[in-house]
Design an enzyme around this catalytic site. Structure first.
Site, PDB file in Angstrom:
ATOM      1  N   CYS A   1       0.981  -1.126  -0.155  1.00 17.93           N
ATOM      2  CA  CYS A   1      -0.077  -0.068   0.156  1.00 17.93           C
ATOM      3  C   CYS A   1       0.899   1.503  -0.082  1.00 17.93           C
ATOM      4  CB  CYS A   1      -0.975   0.041   1.253  1.00 17.93           C
ATOM      5  SG  CYS A   1      -1.941   1.386   1.305  1.00 17.93           S
TER       6      CYS A   1
ATOM      7  N   CYS B   1      -0.706   4.105   2.003  1.00 20.18           N
ATOM      8  CA  CYS B   1      -0.475   4.006   3.636  1.00 20.18           C
ATOM      9  C   CYS B   1       1.069   4.498   4.007  1.00 20.18           C
ATOM     10  CB  CYS B   1      -0.757   2.595   4.013  1.00 20.18           C
ATOM     11  SG  CYS B   1      -2.124   1.878   3.189  1.00 20.18           S
ATOM     12  N   ASP B   2       1.866   3.831   2.990  1.00 19.72           N
ATOM     13  CA  ASP B   2       3.224   3.963   3.627  1.00 19.72           C
ATOM     14  C   ASP B   2       4.380   4.786   2.909  1.00 19.72           C
ATOM     15  OD1 ASP B   2       2.480   1.793   5.446  1.00 19.72           O
ATOM     16  OD2 ASP B   2       3.116   0.389   4.103  1.00 19.72           O
TER      17      ASP B   2
END
Ligand code: NAP
Length: 349
Positions: A169, A172-173
């Protein structure tokens, strides 16, 4: 124990659309939106689904590019709004769209429990559902809208560096300090791979988009974005063979293998982002609904959301290996709520 009319499992576009329709039909739906746990974070199965892990959503009808700030402030509860990043000024973002859907369902009276359903019993009626906290719920009908999760390749070295440079992801990261101004890798050739590469190109010194063929699967408009982005280099006809790194730094590089001759090549990289498709979240069903070969829920009637158990309906990516779009999932969620409503009405007469 009180018996619910409709329990909805899942909180992506299908789940919230089903909740909106069921609530407006005065069925008082109960939504299990998923638990907020580290395990769900790593698996990409946190509440609000896949869309909550994306950036701009340019193809959801009704949300053209524009500044939604005032609308978001007016529409979403201040407590939830405070936790969201400021609006980008482009179209709606995935997280914004999901918060709007959740709020809309709550406005009509949908009740929401922030937990996973980990066990179901569809052999008895009313159906019995058990949440991870142990809470047991009975319901006349169930709508399964648990979506799908990102796949990993299954390499031991990939597993070893999960959370230390390997991720599925980018949104997300990708903004973590470890990835800033470093070369990064994205594996895959679909829309997700292009979207993740484009997103990462804002932080990375260079993004290698590694695809196993010589042509992207992504839609034309998305493919063009990758091909014309000066920071993205597409590495055709290669697969990921190994991730390597150190305890101190996490991922520092990869070995790629050519698909035409098998020759290997080393590349320095601080991050590896997998974008190689999805697996439906059906394991918790433990075989109680008929599934397809790929473990998607089998819908038993064309253009309906009926499953192999009467009174259990399915909507969205958990039952769709073909369209897999936010807007089609939302449509299917609406269909599932109408199917559940009609099924309940037919039993009463
Ligand atoms: P996808 O379309 O199924 O693409 C998966 C990609 O990963 C393919 O290019 C595939 O290669 C590759 N792949 C699969 N297994 C692999 C393996 N073991 N090793 C190496 N490569 C592998 O999945 P997706 O990109 O996640 O998209 C899913 C759905 O969401 C699609 O319908 C897509 O349109 C939609 N989506 C839309 C948007 C948007 O419109 N903004 C954004 C994201 C996703 P091959 O091509 O060789 O099969």
């Amino acid at each position: 124990m009180a018996v619910e009319n409709v329990v909805i499992i899942g909180s992506g576009p299908a789940g919230w659309s089903a909740a909106i329709y069921a609530a407006r039909a005065e069925l008082r739906p109960l939504v299990f939106e998923g638990a907020i746990t580290e395990e769900n974070r790593i698996n990409g199965t946190l509440p609000l689904g896949q869309l909550n892990l994306t950036t701009e959503v340019e193809n959801y009808a009704g949300f053209p590019a524009g500044d939604l700030t005032a609308y978001l402030n007016a529409a979403i509860e201040p407590a939830a709004r405070k936790l969201m990043p400021p609006h980008s000024g482009h179209g709606v973002s995935g997280p914004e769209l999901m918060e709007l859907m959740r709020q809309q369902a709550k406005n009509f009276g949908a009740r929401v429990i922030t937990d996973d359903i980990v066990k179901v019993d569809f052999q008895r009626h009313p159906f019995v559902l058990t949440a991870s906290a142990g809470e047991v719920t009975q319901s006349q009908t169930v709508i399964v809208a648990t979506g799908a999760r990102a796949n990993y390749l299954g390499l031991p070295s990939e597993e070893a560096y999960k959370n230390r440079g390997v991720s599925a992801c980018a949104v997300c990261d990708g903004a973590l300090p470890r990835f800033r101004n470093k070369p990064l890798l994205v594996i895959g050739g679909g829309d997700s791979a292009v979207e993740e590469s484009t997103y990462l190109s804002k932080f990375a010194s260079r993004v290698y988009l590694v695809h196993r063929r010589d042509q992207l699967r992504a839609s034309k408009i998305m493919a063009q974005r990758a091909e014309t982005n000066p920071k993205i280099e597409i590495v055709w006809n290669h697969v990921l063979d190994e991730v390597f790194g150190t305890d101190a730094d996490g991922v520092t590089g990869v070995v790629l293998r050519g698909t035409d001759g098998g020759q290997t090549r080393k590349l320095a990289a601080s991050g590896v982002f997998l974008a190689i498709g999805h697996t439906p979240n059906t394991a918790f069903l433990e075989g109680q609904l008929k599934l397809t070969d790929q473990n998607y829920i089998k819908l038993t009637t064309p253009f309906r959301t009926h499953t192999s158990v009467e009174g259990v309906f399915a909507a969205g990516d958990v039952a769709d290996d073909y369209y897999r779009q936010a807007v089609t999932s939302a449509g299917a969620g609406c269909m599932a709520a109408l199917d559940a409503e009609r099924w309940l009405a037919a039993r009463e007469h």
